[in-house]
Scaffold this active site. Structure first.
Site, PDB file in Angstrom:
ATOM      1  N   ASP A   1       0.819  -1.215   0.000  1.00 37.87           N
ATOM      2  CA  ASP A   1       0.000   0.000   0.000  1.00 37.87           C
ATOM      3  C   ASP A   1       0.850   1.263   0.000  1.00 37.87           C
ATOM      4  O   ASP A   1       2.064   1.209   0.199  1.00 37.87           O
ATOM      5  CB  ASP A   1      -0.968  -0.012   1.196  1.00 37.87           C
ATOM      6  CG  ASP A   1      -0.287  -0.417   2.506  1.00 37.87           C
ATOM      7  OD1 ASP A   1       0.951  -0.421   2.562  1.00 37.87           O
ATOM      8  OD2 ASP A   1      -1.006  -0.723   3.467  1.00 37.87           O
TER       9      ASP A   1
ATOM     10  N   ASN B   1      -7.309  -2.785  14.470  1.00 41.47           N
ATOM     11  CA  ASN B   1      -8.700  -3.053  14.070  1.00 41.47           C
ATOM     12  C   ASN B   1      -8.813  -4.238  13.104  1.00 41.47           C
ATOM     13  O   ASN B   1      -9.853  -4.469  12.517  1.00 41.47           O
ATOM     14  CB  ASN B   1      -9.331  -1.803  13.432  1.00 41.47           C
ATOM     15  CG  ASN B   1      -8.604  -1.366  12.160  1.00 41.47           C
ATOM     16  OD1 ASN B   1      -7.673  -2.028  11.717  1.00 41.47           O
ATOM     17  ND2 ASN B   1      -9.041  -0.272  11.583  1.00 41.47           N
TER      18      ASN B   1
ATOM     19  N   HIS C   1      -7.082  -4.619  10.309  1.00 42.28           N
ATOM     20  CA  HIS C   1      -6.840  -4.361   8.884  1.00 42.28           C
ATOM     21  C   HIS C   1      -5.582  -5.087   8.411  1.00 42.28           C
ATOM     22  O   HIS C   1      -4.663  -5.348   9.180  1.00 42.28           O
ATOM     23  CB  HIS C   1      -6.808  -2.855   8.563  1.00 42.28           C
ATOM     24  CG  HIS C   1      -5.580  -2.115   8.982  1.00 42.28           C
ATOM     25  ND1 HIS C   1      -5.547  -0.745   9.127  1.00 42.28           N
ATOM     26  CD2 HIS C   1      -4.321  -2.529   9.287  1.00 42.28           C
ATOM     27  CE1 HIS C   1      -4.330  -0.379   9.475  1.00 42.28           C
ATOM     28  NE2 HIS C   1      -3.577  -1.430   9.592  1.00 42.28           N
TER      29      HIS C   1
ATOM     30  N   GLU D   1      -9.658  -1.747   5.559  1.00 46.59           N
ATOM     31  CA  GLU D   1     -10.246  -1.461   6.858  1.00 46.59           C
ATOM     32  C   GLU D   1     -11.511  -2.303   7.070  1.00 46.59           C
ATOM     33  O   GLU D   1     -12.060  -2.867   6.113  1.00 46.59           O
ATOM     34  CB  GLU D   1     -10.603   0.040   6.922  1.00 46.59           C
ATOM     35  CG  GLU D   1      -9.402   0.964   6.681  1.00 46.59           C
ATOM     36  CD  GLU D   1      -8.463   1.078   7.892  1.00 46.59           C
ATOM     37  OE1 GLU D   1      -8.428   0.167   8.738  1.00 46.59           O
ATOM     38  OE2 GLU D   1      -7.754   2.099   7.970  1.00 46.59           O
TER      39      GLU D   1
HETATM   40  P1  PGA Z   1       2.610  -1.790  12.641  1.00 43.46           P
HETATM   41  O1  PGA Z   1       1.459  -1.650  11.561  1.00 43.46           O
HETATM   42  O2  PGA Z   1       3.511  -2.879  12.156  1.00 43.46           O
HETATM   43  O3  PGA Z   1       3.320  -0.461  12.631  1.00 43.46           O
HETATM   44  O4  PGA Z   1       1.960  -2.109  13.930  1.00 43.46           O
HETATM   45  C1  PGA Z   1       0.823  -2.800  11.086  1.00 43.46           C
HETATM   46  C2  PGA Z   1      -0.427  -2.415  10.335  1.00 43.46           C
HETATM   47  O5  PGA Z   1      -1.101  -1.439  10.707  1.00 43.46           O
HETATM   48  O6  PGA Z   1      -0.757  -3.127   9.366  1.00 43.46           O
END
Ligand code: PGA
Length: 237
Positions: A67, A136, A138, A143
């Protein structure tokens, strides 16, 4: 779904690195799906270390990132492109033309999304897709509520995701409101998926995934329908 409990963040990173290294040694032309965030940083360090030690080469490999924010350039320090350069690509021998990150700073963003799936298909698909998970649930920027059948697409970021990512920006107002992301279907098309989960902030997400319930309210649950997923976790119960 295969679950591996790591004893520490370093252990999680090393277990994941071993899977990547074995894939690359077996198939020099491997296609990797890469992820940003704090979770995979340790894995990238391990891969850089292995490359620098002469243990492996990425010269024939390709990578596709999950992304990117919309509206910021690859030179912007908060962009995912910049993150990947800093953490991995500037330190290994993967050819620039084989590094794909979704384009977030183009006029025709819809075309960028369609082109991304086409590019993945052209190289024969992704061999290993790396994922982190949001608090959450995702995966990528998919999302809660995202239909599982979407391919690369444009999304509105939720407030919780923007707040979680604020650390990379000067203020919450600077965090983009939209992103381009591989869809859940794009992720499901990968031949193998490695999901890393680290730390107490991911406790709830870990438990919900582990419950086995499949629902669009919790995007990572789509992975229960994939035949080759390994979850490597640490710091959660
Ligand atoms: P993080 O993010 O590795 O910084 O916790 C993971 C995500 O939000 O997919």
């Amino acid at each position: 779904m295969k679950w591996i409990e790591a004893v520490s963040y370093e252990d999680m990173s090393q277990i994941a690195a071993t899977i990547f290294k074995e894939q690359l040694k077996k198939v020099k032309t491997s296609v990797f799906g890469m992820a940003t965030g704090s979770t995979p940083e340790g894995l990238y360090k391990e891969l850089v270390k292995a490359y620098q030690a002469g243990e492996l080469s990425f010269a024939e490999a390709k990578s596709f990132n999950l992304d990117e924010y919309i509206g910021i350039t690859p030179e912007n320090k908060a962009s995912y492109h910049y993150f990947m350069d800093e953490n991995l690509f500037n330190h290994i021998d993967m050819k620039r033309e084989n590094i794909y990150v979704p384009t977030g700073d183009t006029e025709d963003i819809e075309k960028a999304a369609t082109d991304y799936d086409a590019a993945i298909a052209t190289v024969g698909g992704i061999d290993i897709q790396l994922l982190g998970i949001g608090v959450n649930g995702h995966i990528g920027f998919n999302e809660p509520g995202t239909p599982f059948e979407l391919e690369t697409n444009i999304v509105e970021l939720t407030q919780s995701t923007r707040e979680a990512n604020q650390i990379y920006f000067d203020s919450i107002n600077d965090v983009p409101t939209k992103a381009i992301t591989m869809g859940i279907q794009t992720i499901m098309n990968a031949k193998k998926v490695i999901l890393l989960i680290s730390g107490t902030s991911k406790q709830d997400a870990y438990e919900r995934l582990r419950s086995g319930e499949i629902t669009t309210d919790f995007p990572a649950s789509a992975l229960h329908n994939h035949k080759d997923v390994t979850v490597i976790y640490t710091g959660v119960k």
